[in-house]
Write an enzyme that holds these catalytic residues in place. Structure first.
Site, short mmCIF file in Angstrom:
data_model
loop_
_atom_site.label_atom_id
_atom_site.label_comp_id
_atom_site.label_asym_id
_atom_site.label_seq_id
_atom_site.Cartn_x
_atom_site.Cartn_y
_atom_site.Cartn_z
N ASP A 143 0.70 -1.15 -0.10
CA ASP A 143 -0.01 -0.08 -0.05
C ASP A 143 0.86 1.37 0.04
O ASP A 143 2.19 1.25 0.07
CB ASP A 143 -0.88 0.12 1.31
CG ASP A 143 -1.95 1.08 1.25
OD1 ASP A 143 -2.37 1.67 0.51
OD2 ASP A 143 -2.33 1.36 2.57
N GLU A 154 2.58 5.25 -3.79
CA GLU A 154 2.83 6.09 -4.88
C GLU A 154 3.98 6.94 -5.14
O GLU A 154 4.41 7.19 -6.08
CB GLU A 154 1.68 7.25 -4.68
CG GLU A 154 0.01 6.38 -4.78
CD GLU A 154 -0.23 5.66 -3.69
OE1 GLU A 154 0.49 5.98 -2.59
OE2 GLU A 154 -0.91 4.55 -3.69
N ASP A 188 -8.97 3.99 -1.84
CA ASP A 188 -10.03 4.54 -0.71
C ASP A 188 -11.18 4.96 -1.35
O ASP A 188 -11.47 6.28 -1.30
CB ASP A 188 -9.14 5.40 0.21
CG ASP A 188 -7.95 5.10 1.01
OD1 ASP A 188 -8.05 3.60 0.91
OD2 ASP A 188 -7.38 5.69 1.38
#
Ligand code: NOJ
Length: 977
Positions: free
Chosen positions: A543, A546, A619
């Site tokens: 997760d 980025e 999300d």
């Protein structure tokens, strides 16, 4: 998910429950990004100038050479900067794909040119069969099976055009928006007293680029604008991007004069057919942005960038599909305008890098998928268990909690394959390190889950807590493999879940073996740390890659951070997350004596990420809009090659009402990746907590997913070979049918002719399903036959809360396993059911692919691949099974091809005795007199059709063959007379 600064989870609860809204001010719009502004301003000037506009970029005809028969090379000049040199290379690959590269030659610095090395699987082979015809102003390459493809490179100005059958398909720089901002020296601020022009910067001594005599700055204004705009520094909020290399952006227009619809460039929360961003009434006012970002509570309809970026765009019309793939790793904005119904213009603006553009000539969606897959690879075949149901939340708080969740699933007899742990398993968010108070016995816990045939997925985020007692950080620091700050010295420090953190620079090869070593479940020979407190049943969730940096600009890393090789983060930002999941995938693959297929879920992705596992859409919100757009996003990811995708079932934020949760499970059950997940602040919502009737409905949806696992696995295997996505949008199935180009709320699964339209609206109890063809479609559950019509027809399919509109296209055979089980691993020897949906002409076909689901032994022939066909001769319908494995010479051991019958195919042997227990034949119009296998009558039942005779909708006549006594690995034929 992110926080402006590090706060405790308790304060996070308050924060998220009170502020549920997209924080637009955290992310740039085009007008807040210097290079995007410059790119759009260039386009506006071109528009204002109309026909008078002329690209200053020209090919130097005297420099043209053709090498190896398929590689065009030439120098390129920008007439405004005659002293700057560019090189153009156009390579024609053996599959017809064209690769056009433009780089600055002999410039002040080197532009980042390595994006392709991360995205591509290998260096593409060039064609041996190109005919070149050179003229004074252009050169033409002709090729293709019928010599139908032509690539014309025009010199004055530079323009590249792809024609097929004499029709323009793709035009690069047709509008003259190509601009590669060359490297230049930063001008000294003009001395106030001797200023000659208040608006223009003055060149410094010795600066070769800005030679006033050659091209006065104001002569360039028509092209570059009157004033310099954010060339050397840029601020956003409280952050300053120092831009040490100055301007280096790249703008190029790519037009599709004969294609009215474009798809792709994921990830954005929007329709599959991309709406316009310019023109008189644009749908969005900003271009689509590709800049991997942790976008908090993203909007359900927006061109804002999300977690991943795939710079691949399909352009489609009824006659042709083509695509462009611009391999660039820096932030990129893409404007889309539909000048007419028939044509589309796009404008790509990237912050840095070279032009490295692949033009995929199609001519069909399938051909484009094949061409893209041959560049970036097909999806990896997932472990079979990973296609089951995944139960996640932030967080299961202790090993006892995990055990009790599993127990509840077992008590209720509901299937689940994977239990997940989010960040709170770890001590102070030091991933790998268990919180010993709450998880005192991690290995035993995992073993308890594995004892029931299940797996666990545990999160490992990329930010490493900067404390010396954390082996992962300490070792990375000692190895000097952490990303550096803008000074290029030391370790970049930012904030994420653990507080002060650093990030491994996976561009540095020195990090690779080390990262892999951390995941070893056994002690290391040299005594260095490895994750012995885990087992091979633990797989990984990546997760925040980025990367998400809570105190960074736009919640990510500063662009002037420095990576291996001295490249700025700006150059590699969009690739960064893929490298993390790539290395994690390799690490998980390298565990154990018998290597098993890893499962790695990633949030950030780039072109090529399909080789390293699954992704999810981040999300999302527990709203109907997010449920609906999630389907479109998954379809769009599939267009980008990433088939193994899904959205958080239930929505990450919020507490979905029961009806919404039921519908969300129906959406999830028909997504390639099926995981329920929820924010730490939400109420628990495991399916067993629902009241009736919702609970039973969700249970039946979960069981339905499991019955269909053979179909899903076979569909995944197909995409590993063809690259055609597992979820196939309407335009992929029916490329010629214009009515389907905008449809993105229904889709087909794999090669199976299963057409699904999940309900994503409250109180909706029916669904209008579009049938594009003159073909019969059967309701999967009640066998009602809908007659499609040439030219298209909408039919109304019942969609009570317990119903998912699911049709089988006539002509398909779908394999299932219908014994309810608690996990897919327990289904290995279960018998099969075949649903044979006869077409209008009483034919059907389908396949079934099986292997051990876990190891790589299928690559050496340990698999079973069956083909099923149904046909009608006279009044006799026959259904047969044959071995497709025989047709795969590629699957060989020591040069010998194995088939289902080969003695060495242990896997096929392990299935001996596994039967087909039921065959349901839809559309048998007359009651048979006999149903025989090998000349012997078998048990069957015939259910008369209700009002469906001829070409009218109605309940289809159905023949159910009960226990035909045929084995799944054998050849057989059933004769219905
Ligand atoms: C953000 C992810 O998107 C979300 O799924 C996860 O639960 C949180 N990070 C905490 O790890």
């Amino acid at each position: 998910m992110r926080l402006g600064s590090l706060v405790s989870v308790t304060s996070l609860l308050l924060l998220t429950s009170t502020t549920l809204a997209f924080k637009a001010h955290d992310f740039k719009t085009c007008s807040q990004s210097g290079f995007c502004r410059r790119g759009r301003a260039l386009s506006a000037r071109a528009k204002d100038a109309g026909a008078a506009w002329n690209s200053p970029y020209t090919v130097d005809a005297s420099s043209v050479s053709i090498q190896e028969g398929a590689v065009f090379k030439a120098g390129v000049k920008n007439s405004l900067y005659p002293e700057v040199n560019f090189g153009l290379e156009v390579r024609i690959q053996d599959d017809g794909v064209i690769r056009a590269r433009i780089d600055e030659v002999g410039g002040l610095r080197k532009r980042y040119d390595e994006a392709a090395s991360w995205a591509l699987i290998s260096e593409p082979r060039i064609s041996q069969d190109i005919k070149w015809s050179a003229g004074r102003d252009a050169i033409r390459a002709t090729y293709g099976p019928k010599k139908e493809i032509e690539v014309v490179i025009s010199y004055q100005p530079l323009k590249i055009t792809l024609y097929r059958g004499g029709v323009e398909q793709v035009v690069v720089n047709g509008q003259g928006l190509l601009h590669m901002e060359h490297f230049r020296n930063k001008p000294e601020p003009p001395p106030a007293a001797t200023e000659t022009s208040s608006e223009q910067s003055q060149p410094t001594d010795g600066e070769p680029q800005v030679v006033l005599e050659a091209a006065p700055v104001n002569h360039r204004a028509w092209f570059e604008g009157e004033t310099e705009d954010a060339l050397w520094e840029e601020t956003f909020g409280t952050w300053t991007d120092t831009k040490p290399k100055g301007p280096e952006s790249l703008s190029v227009d790519i037009n599709f004069p004969n294609h009215g619809t474009v798809y792709g460039i994921p990830q954005h929360a929007t329709r599959l057919a991309l709406p316009t961003t310019t023109g008189d009434s644009p749908h969005f006012t900003d271009p689509y942005r590709l800049y991997n970002a942790d976008v908090f509570e993203y909007l359900a309809s927006s061109p804002v960038s999300l977690y991943g970026s795939i710079p691949l765009l399909h352009a489609h019309s009824a006659d042709s599909t083509v695509a462009v793939f611009h391999v660039v790793g820096s932030e990129t904005w893409i404007d889309v305008s539909h000048r007419s119904e028939k044509s589309t213009e796009t404008h790509w603006i990237s912050e840095s890098g070279i032009l490295d553009l692949f033009i995929l000539p199609g001519p069909t969606p399938e051909a484009v998928f094949r061409q893209y897959a041959s560049l970036t690879g097909t999806p990896v075949l997932p472990a079979q268990w990973s296609l089951g149901y995944h139960q996640c939340r932030w967080n299961y708080v202790s090993s006892e909690d995990v055990r009790s969740v599993q127990k509840r699933f077992d008590e209720e007899n509901i299937p689940v394959d994977v239990l997940w742990l989010d960040i709170e398993y770890s001590e102070d968010h030091k991933y790998f390190m268990w919180n010993e108070k709450t998880f005192p016995d991690p290995v035993e816990m995992v073993n308890d889950v594995a004892a029931n045939g299940r797996k666990m997925v545990v999160i490992v985020d990329p930010h490493l807590k900067r404390v010396q007692n954390y082996p992962a950080f300490k070792q990375a620091s000692d190895l000097k493999v952490l990303v550096k700050p803008k000074s290029g010295e030391g370790e970049y420090e930012g904030w994420c879940w653990p507080g002060s953190s650093s990030w491994v620079d996976f561009f540095n090869p020195a990090s690779w073996d080390w990262w892999k070593s951390l995941f070893k479940t056994t002690p290391q020979v040299d005594g260095s740390w490895s994750w012995t407190q885990s087992t091979e049943d633990v797989h990984i969730w990546n997760d925040m890659n980025e990367p998400s940096v809570f105190n960074g600009p736009e919640i990510t890393m500063p662009k002037d951070n420095v990576h291996y090789g001295g490249w700025e983060h700006r150059d590699v930002h969009n690739i960064n997350g893929m490298l993390y999941s790539n290395l994690t995938w390799q690490a998980v693959a390298a565990r154990g004596d018998v290597p098993k297929r890893p499962f790695v879920l990633t949030r950030a992705f780039f072109a090529g990420s399909q080789r390293f596992g699954a992704m999810w859409t981040g999300d999302n919100l527990g709203t109907w809009e997010h449920m609906a757009v999630g389907i479109k996003m998954v379809l769009s990811n599939g267009v980008g090659g990433l088939s193994f995708a899904g959205s958080d079932v239930g929505g990450f934020f919020g507490n979905p009402e029961p009806e919404m949760l039921v519908r969300w499970y129906q959406v999830g059950a028909f997504a390639p990746f099926f995981r329920a997940h929820a924010h730490i602040d939400t109420k628990r919502r495991e399916p067993y907590l629902l009241d009736e009737p919702y609970k039973s409905i969700v249970y039946s949806v979960l069981r339905l997913r499991y019955t269909m696992l053979p179909m899903w696995y076979t569909a995944f295997r197909e995409t590993t070979v063809t690259g055609v996505p597992v979820l196939r949008p309407q335009y992929v199935m029916f490329p010629k049918d214009k009515n389907g180009f905008d449809i993105d709320d229904q889709y087909y699964i794999g090669q199976f002719g299963l057409l699904v339209k999940p309900v994503t609206e409250k109180n909706k109890r029916d669904a209008s399903v579009y049938l594009a063809e003159d073909q019969v479609y059967y309701d999967y559950f009640n066998h009602f036959a809908y007659r499609g019509a040439a030219g298209g027809r909408n039919v109304n399919v019942p969609a009570g809360l317990h119903q998912v509109p699911l049709l089988i296209r006539g002509g398909s055979i779908v394999p299932t396993r219908e014994r309810p089980r608690r996990a897919s691993s327990l289904m290995k020897h279960d018998p099969f059911t075949l649903r044979v949906a006869l077409s209008n002409t009483h034919t059907a076909s389908g396949d079934l692919y099986l292997d051990d689901g876990e190891t790589w032994s299928h690559q050496s022939g340990q698999f079973v691949w069956r083909g099923f066909t149904a046909s009608k001769k006279g009044k006799v319908i026959s259904i047969s099974s044959s071995d497709l494995g025989k047709k795969r010479p590629g699957d060989a051991v020591d040069g010998v091809s194995l088939t289902s019958y080969d003695d060495r195919n242990e896997f096929a042997k392990s299935l001996e005795g596994v039967r087909v227990e039921r065959i349901i034949v839809l559309g048998v119009e007359k009651k048979p007199k006999s149903v025989k296998v090998g000349g012997k009558e078998v048990e069957w039942e015939y259910l008369e059709g209700v009002g469906a005779a001829g070409r009218v909708d109605g309940g289809a006549a159905t023949l159910v063959v009960k226990d035909p006594k045929v084995e799944i690995t054998r050849d057989w034929e059933i004769v219905i007379a």
